[in-house]
Design an enzyme around this catalytic site. Sequence first.
Site, PDB file in Angstrom:
ATOM      1  CB  CYS A   2      -0.934  -0.079   1.224  1.00  0.00           C
ATOM      2  SG  CYS A   2      -2.146  -1.413   1.355  1.00  0.00           S
ATOM      3  NE  ARG A  27       7.431   1.590  -1.607  1.00  0.00           N
ATOM      4  CZ  ARG A  27       8.256   0.869  -0.460  1.00  0.00           C
ATOM      5  NH1 ARG A  27       7.881  -0.072   0.105  1.00  0.00           N
ATOM      6  NH2 ARG A  27       9.231   1.688  -0.176  1.00  0.00           N
ATOM      7  CD1 TRP A  74       0.852  -4.533  -2.197  1.00  0.00           C
ATOM      8  CD2 TRP A  74      -0.414  -6.301  -3.035  1.00  0.00           C
ATOM      9  NE1 TRP A  74       1.513  -5.200  -3.110  1.00  0.00           N
ATOM     10  CE2 TRP A  74       0.785  -6.375  -3.534  1.00  0.00           C
ATOM     11  CE3 TRP A  74      -1.428  -7.293  -3.453  1.00  0.00           C
ATOM     12  CZ2 TRP A  74       1.063  -7.102  -4.669  1.00  0.00           C
ATOM     13  CZ3 TRP A  74      -1.084  -7.912  -4.472  1.00  0.00           C
ATOM     14  CH2 TRP A  74       0.191  -8.048  -5.102  1.00  0.00           C
ATOM     15  CG  ASN A 100      -0.535   2.233   3.773  1.00  0.00           C
ATOM     16  OD1 ASN A 100      -1.244   2.213   3.111  1.00  0.00           O
ATOM     17  ND2 ASN A 100       0.597   2.953   3.578  1.00  0.00           N
ATOM     18  N   GLY A 101      -2.222  -0.790   6.705  1.00  0.00           N
ATOM     19  CA  GLY A 101      -2.030  -1.653   8.112  1.00  0.00           C
ATOM     20  C   GLY A 101      -3.390  -2.392   8.110  1.00  0.00           C
ATOM     21  CD  GLU A 486      18.256 -16.215   8.223  1.00  0.00           C
ATOM     22  OE1 GLU A 486      18.656 -17.057   7.862  1.00  0.00           O
ATOM     23  OE2 GLU A 486      18.151 -14.884   7.848  1.00  0.00           O
ATOM     24  CE  LYS A 490      20.629 -12.306   7.277  1.00  0.00           C
ATOM     25  NZ  LYS A 490      19.941 -13.451   6.804  1.00  0.00           N
ATOM     26  CD  GLU A 493      24.113 -14.030   4.940  1.00  0.00           C
ATOM     27  OE1 GLU A 493      23.596 -14.254   3.978  1.00  0.00           O
ATOM     28  OE2 GLU A 493      23.046 -13.611   5.718  1.00  0.00           O
ATOM     29  CG  HIS A 509      25.128 -35.016  21.994  1.00  0.00           C
ATOM     30  ND1 HIS A 509      25.163 -36.129  22.689  1.00  0.00           N
ATOM     31  CD2 HIS A 509      23.735 -34.673  22.117  1.00  0.00           C
ATOM     32  CE1 HIS A 509      24.304 -36.534  23.174  1.00  0.00           C
ATOM     33  NE2 HIS A 509      23.271 -35.532  22.788  1.00  0.00           N
ATOM     34  CE  LYS A 608      18.753  -9.749  -2.000  1.00  0.00           C
ATOM     35  NZ  LYS A 608      18.584 -10.269  -0.478  1.00  0.00           N
TER      36      LYS A 608
HETATM   37  C1  G6P Z   1      22.588 -16.185  -1.499  1.00  0.00           C
HETATM   38  C2  G6P Z   1      22.237 -14.959  -0.639  1.00  0.00           C
HETATM   39  C3  G6P Z   1      21.451 -15.207   0.405  1.00  0.00           C
HETATM   40  C4  G6P Z   1      20.253 -16.038   0.106  1.00  0.00           C
HETATM   41  C5  G6P Z   1      20.605 -17.267  -0.725  1.00  0.00           C
HETATM   42  C6  G6P Z   1      19.621 -18.006  -1.538  1.00  0.00           C
HETATM   43  O1  G6P Z   1      23.568 -16.761  -0.931  1.00  0.00           O
HETATM   44  O2  G6P Z   1      23.386 -13.822  -0.353  1.00  0.00           O
HETATM   45  O3  G6P Z   1      20.844 -14.201   1.298  1.00  0.00           O
HETATM   46  O4  G6P Z   1      19.467 -16.619   1.270  1.00  0.00           O
HETATM   47  O5  G6P Z   1      21.679 -16.863  -1.855  1.00  0.00           O
HETATM   48  O6  G6P Z   1      18.905 -16.992  -2.405  1.00  0.00           O
HETATM   49  P1  G6P Z   1      17.598 -17.175  -2.766  1.00  0.00           P
HETATM   50  O7  G6P Z   1      17.349 -16.008  -3.629  1.00  0.00           O
HETATM   51  O8  G6P Z   1      17.446 -18.476  -3.595  1.00  0.00           O
HETATM   52  O9  G6P Z   1      16.577 -16.977  -1.746  1.00  0.00           O
END
Ligand code: G6P
Length: 613
Positions: A2, A27, A74, A100-101, A486, A490, A493, A509, A608
């Site tokens: 939105c 968007r 949306w 929005n919301g 995850e 993060k 990375e 273990h 990316k």
């Molecule tokens: C790369 C990116 C990650 C992502 C992975 C899978 O390693 O740096 O951030 O999770 O690819 O990408 P995808 O586009 O398939 O989710």
Amino acid sequence: MCGIVGYIGPRDATPIVLNGLKRLEYRGYDSAGLAVLQNSHIEVRRDAGKLARLSALVNEAPVHGHVGIGHTRWATHGAPSARNAHPHLGMTGNVVVVHNGIVENFLELRAELSAEGVVFKSDTDTEVIVHLVERYLATDTALPEAVRRALLLLKGAHGVVVLSSKEPDKIVAARIGNAGGVVVGFGEGEMFVASDMPAILEHTRQMVFLESRQMAVITSQGLEVQTLEGKAVQYEIHSVAWDPVAAEKGEYRHFMQKEIHEQVRSLTDTIAGRVDFEEGRIRLPELNLTPELAQRIRKIVITACGTASHAGMVGKVLIERIARLPVEVDIASEFRYRDPIVDHDTVVLAISQSGETADTLAAMEEARRKGAILWANVNVIGSQAMRVADGYISMQTGPEIGVASTKAYTAPLVDLYMLAVLLADLRGVLDEQTRRRLVNDLRLVPDLAGRCLDREAEVEKVARALVNTRHCLYLGRGINMPTAYEGALKLKEISYIHAEGYPAGEMKHGPIALIDKDMPVVVIALRDPWYEKMFSQIEQAKARGGTVVALATDGDSLIATKADHVVWLPETPWMLSPAIAVIPLQMLAYHIAALRGLDVDQPRNLAKSVTVE
Ligand code: G6P
């Protein structure tokens, strides 16, 4: 997603609003509309479809005036259609609202207003807002006060803009929580308001960003800001850069930080149009899932890489638990070479932000060769993964620029939850009450995410304490075991700190041997079915001199006495908690990397979208 634009000043509002909406077009949206004050009368043009449709409506029946607001929508509550498109007029025709919301308590508010004689003209949650404003205007209250009182009744996160033909010299705008921002722009004798800076950047670079629970009364000459409690606020005018990339970053230092903050909005959009709260049902039409197919499926194999594979692990818990279907999760680069056992009654579900990851595409090809049913959960519309699949769920996050994925992690978690409920419904394994409860819980998600974001300063403090660490261990269990993975991913990375995620039960273990004062341990210990087990992990880590950072549920005083640092989370239904619990971990990694002065958005050696094997 939105979008909102508004204008007040000497020029014609219509083209300014239409152009502003155009700038937010990327968007995504499914309907659009505008309201302009023409000769003391509010004129509304709106319809389903793209802005070209709205422009055509305006050409057929032109509308001109010096005050106007517009919206791209949306659908959340109610299908995309003219009657559900914003702006929404009240009963008197004198007040109009864009929003929005999600109004979490809209069913209650609608029942209350209907009992007062209000006749609803749309299926939206938004419409309650305009009727509430009219309720207070009817008692001779001025518009800002009526809006303020109406907003106090809403649950959830919101961006709201209101116009009244009885007070044509002002626009009232407010932000509650994090359903996207509200930015007010200063011109020469004219003012602008928008959900996002790009909408108004061609007119001004002088901007005020509303904080949560602030309301702005905007006239052509300026702005007054107050809190929703009615206290005047001193605002600061920011001079923003003209460069479009910087503009897109808005008030944030990095795209990653912006994208973390966008999650209230992306999660709102994720459930938009897919949830029928009244019937307690899920709709995922692009999946092409018929009841016959749902009955036929024997197994689901989720395949993905990186962050997306962690989303898949959460999906396994959800689908097995809710739909009682066996699920395997396979890293795409492993799946393709393992001669996997899949057949015509197996669904292979690929999760991918880009939809172009080479290993994921190869896994899909392998699944296709073996005759499996192919589904994809992707963000980039038109990507290869979307094209080759038999059915798909699109992540409604908008473009993700930061290499380290954030909003494209939480969106699939909610997509997979919705998929689990839909599968369970079609397979007849859910009683109505449970189904309704599971569906109903979805409306809490955006605001819960927003409440985590509000605590960024606390997370930053923990980041300061950990900034020089060389290693970090993340522990989680059950549905939040992938959250530990995850969180660790993060951190490694973007901060280049060695971090490992581990299933907490496995600590004894191996990893326990590592624990000493130089090995901080992040423990996800929410009030969920694994709470007691996680609590004992904290004790074990403390007994060995470790520094413990606990993610805990608000009000857990016991954890506060044990852990060195606590990051608090609002109470969340446990099956949706991974989408909430990961947010502080994203912020923790972000702040550690930013404090270390690193290139957060483009970390070394990472891409990316990895389109090579
Ligand atoms: C790369 C990116 C990650 C992502 C992975 C899978 O390693 O740096 O951030 O999770 O690819 O990408 P995808 O586009 O398939 O989710």
